[in-house]
Design a protein around this motif. Structure first.
Motif, short mmCIF file in Angstrom:
data_model
loop_
_atom_site.label_atom_id
_atom_site.label_comp_id
_atom_site.label_asym_id
_atom_site.label_seq_id
_atom_site.Cartn_x
_atom_site.Cartn_y
_atom_site.Cartn_z
N LEU A 179 -0.59 -35.01 37.25
CA LEU A 179 0.70 -34.10 37.34
C LEU A 179 0.71 -33.16 38.32
O LEU A 179 -0.50 -32.64 38.87
CB LEU A 179 0.74 -33.40 35.95
N SER A 180 1.78 -32.79 38.99
CA SER A 180 1.89 -31.63 39.82
C SER A 180 3.05 -30.80 39.32
O SER A 180 4.06 -31.22 38.86
CB SER A 180 2.31 -32.18 41.16
N VAL A 181 3.30 -29.41 39.64
CA VAL A 181 4.08 -28.43 39.27
C VAL A 181 4.44 -27.84 40.52
O VAL A 181 3.44 -27.36 41.39
CB VAL A 181 3.67 -27.41 38.43
N ALA A 220 9.70 -30.03 39.27
CA ALA A 220 10.45 -29.09 40.30
C ALA A 220 9.38 -27.70 40.29
O ALA A 220 8.48 -27.73 39.84
CB ALA A 220 11.93 -29.42 40.10
N GLY A 221 10.16 -26.79 40.52
CA GLY A 221 9.47 -25.34 40.66
C GLY A 221 9.19 -24.57 39.47
O GLY A 221 10.18 -24.72 38.62
N VAL A 222 8.11 -23.80 39.26
CA VAL A 222 7.97 -23.06 38.47
C VAL A 222 8.11 -23.35 36.85
O VAL A 222 7.46 -24.07 36.40
CB VAL A 222 8.40 -21.58 38.78
N SER A 223 9.18 -22.95 36.42
CA SER A 223 9.51 -23.16 35.02
C SER A 223 9.64 -24.79 34.73
O SER A 223 9.54 -25.06 33.42
CB SER A 223 10.92 -22.23 34.60
N ALA A 224 10.12 -25.46 35.70
CA ALA A 224 10.22 -26.86 35.52
C ALA A 224 8.90 -27.40 34.97
O ALA A 224 8.93 -28.50 34.43
CB ALA A 224 10.47 -27.58 36.77
N LEU A 280 3.03 -18.86 36.15
CA LEU A 280 3.84 -19.66 35.35
C LEU A 280 3.55 -21.16 35.55
O LEU A 280 3.79 -21.93 34.74
CB LEU A 280 5.31 -19.36 35.39
N ASP A 281 3.47 -21.21 37.01
CA ASP A 281 2.99 -22.92 37.07
C ASP A 281 2.06 -23.43 36.31
O ASP A 281 2.09 -24.71 36.09
CB ASP A 281 2.66 -23.18 38.68
#
Length: 202
Positions: free
Chosen positions: A112-114, A167-171, A15-16
Motif C-alpha cells: 500500500l501507499s499513501v 491520494a493525499g494525506v486523509s485519503a 496523518l499519512d
C-alpha cells in the motif's frame, strides 16, 4: 491475525501513517474481539522526526523487521526553498530503501501507499503498467517518474489487486478502510469507521 508494517522516515506526513495505523489498529476490536491486525512501524534508523517535530521510535529497523502480511509506504515532504528534496522526495532516491521495498514486495500479501509514498513505489519500478493515484500536488512528478502508470488523481484510492494506492494525506484513512472491507467484509470496515466516528466513509 495479519501483520501490518508501516514504514516511516524523517519528515513523513503525520496523518499519512497515523490514520492507517489507527484504522488497522482498531479494526475488529469492537465487542471485545482481539482485532484483525497487528500493526507496527519500521524505519531505516532508530529515531524518526516526522513533520512538525513529532519524534518517533519505530518498532523495528530494516535489520530486524519481520516480514509483514501488509506493507504500507506513506508520503510527506517536498522541496526546500533552495531546491533540496526532503521527506518522500528524498527517500525516493534512497537506493537502500528501494531495494528493501522491492524485496518486501516479493513476500507481502498487499503493498500500500499513501500520498507521495507512490513516488517511492514508482522509483522502485513497482507501478509499471498499473494504475495509481497520489497527492494532487505530486501528479506531474508522478507522470515523470512513472510514465507507464495510469493516474487517477481524482480517486481516493486505486486498487490494482495486490498493490493499492491512495491520494493525499486523509485519503489514506479511506484506503485503509477499503482494505479492511476487502479482507474482512464491508461490515468490518463500517464498524471501524463508526467506532472512530469517521462519517466520511460510506
Amino acid at each position: 491475525m495479519r501483520t501490518v508494517a508501516i514504514f516511516i522516515f524523517d519528515d513523513v506526513e503525520v496523518l499519512d501513517f497515523t490514520g492507517p495505523f489507527e484504522i488497522f489498529g482498531v479494526a475488529g476490536k469492537q465487542n471485545g474481539q482481539k482485532g484483525y491486525f497487528n500493526v507496527f512501524t519500521v524505519a531505516e534508523k532508530s529515531t524518526i522526526s516526522a513533520r512538525n517535530n513529532l519524534v518517533i521510535t519505530p518498532t523495528y529497523t530494516f535489520e530486524n523487521c519481520p516480514i509483514p502480511d501488509i506493507l504500507l509506504i506513506p508520503g510527506g515532504g517536498g522541496f526546500r526553498p533552495d531546491g533540496t528534496p526532503f521527506g518522500s522526495r528524498k527517500e525516493m532516491n534512497n537506493q537502500r530503501l528501494l531495494d528493501w521495498v522491492k524485496a518486501m514486495n516479493e513476500k507481502v500479501e498487499l503493498l500500500l501507499s499513501v500520498c507521495t509514498g507512490s513516488l517511492i513505489l514508482a522509483k522502485a519500478g513497482l507501478l509499471e503498467g498499473l494504475s495509481g493515484t497520489t497527492h494532487y500536488k505530486a501528479v506531474e512528478q508522478m507522470k515523470e517518474v512513472a510514465p507507464n502508470t495510469q493516474l487517477f488523481p481524482q480517486e481516493r484510492w486505486v486498487d490494482n489487486g495486490r498493490i493499492i494506492l491512495s491520494a493525499g494525506v486523509s485519503a489514506g484513512i479511506d484506503m485503509s478502510l477499503y482494505v479492511v472491507s476487502k479482507l474482512y467484509g464491508q461490515s468490518a470496515a463500517s464498524d471501524t469507521a463508526t467506532y472512530i466516528q469517521y462519517d466520511y466513509w460510506k
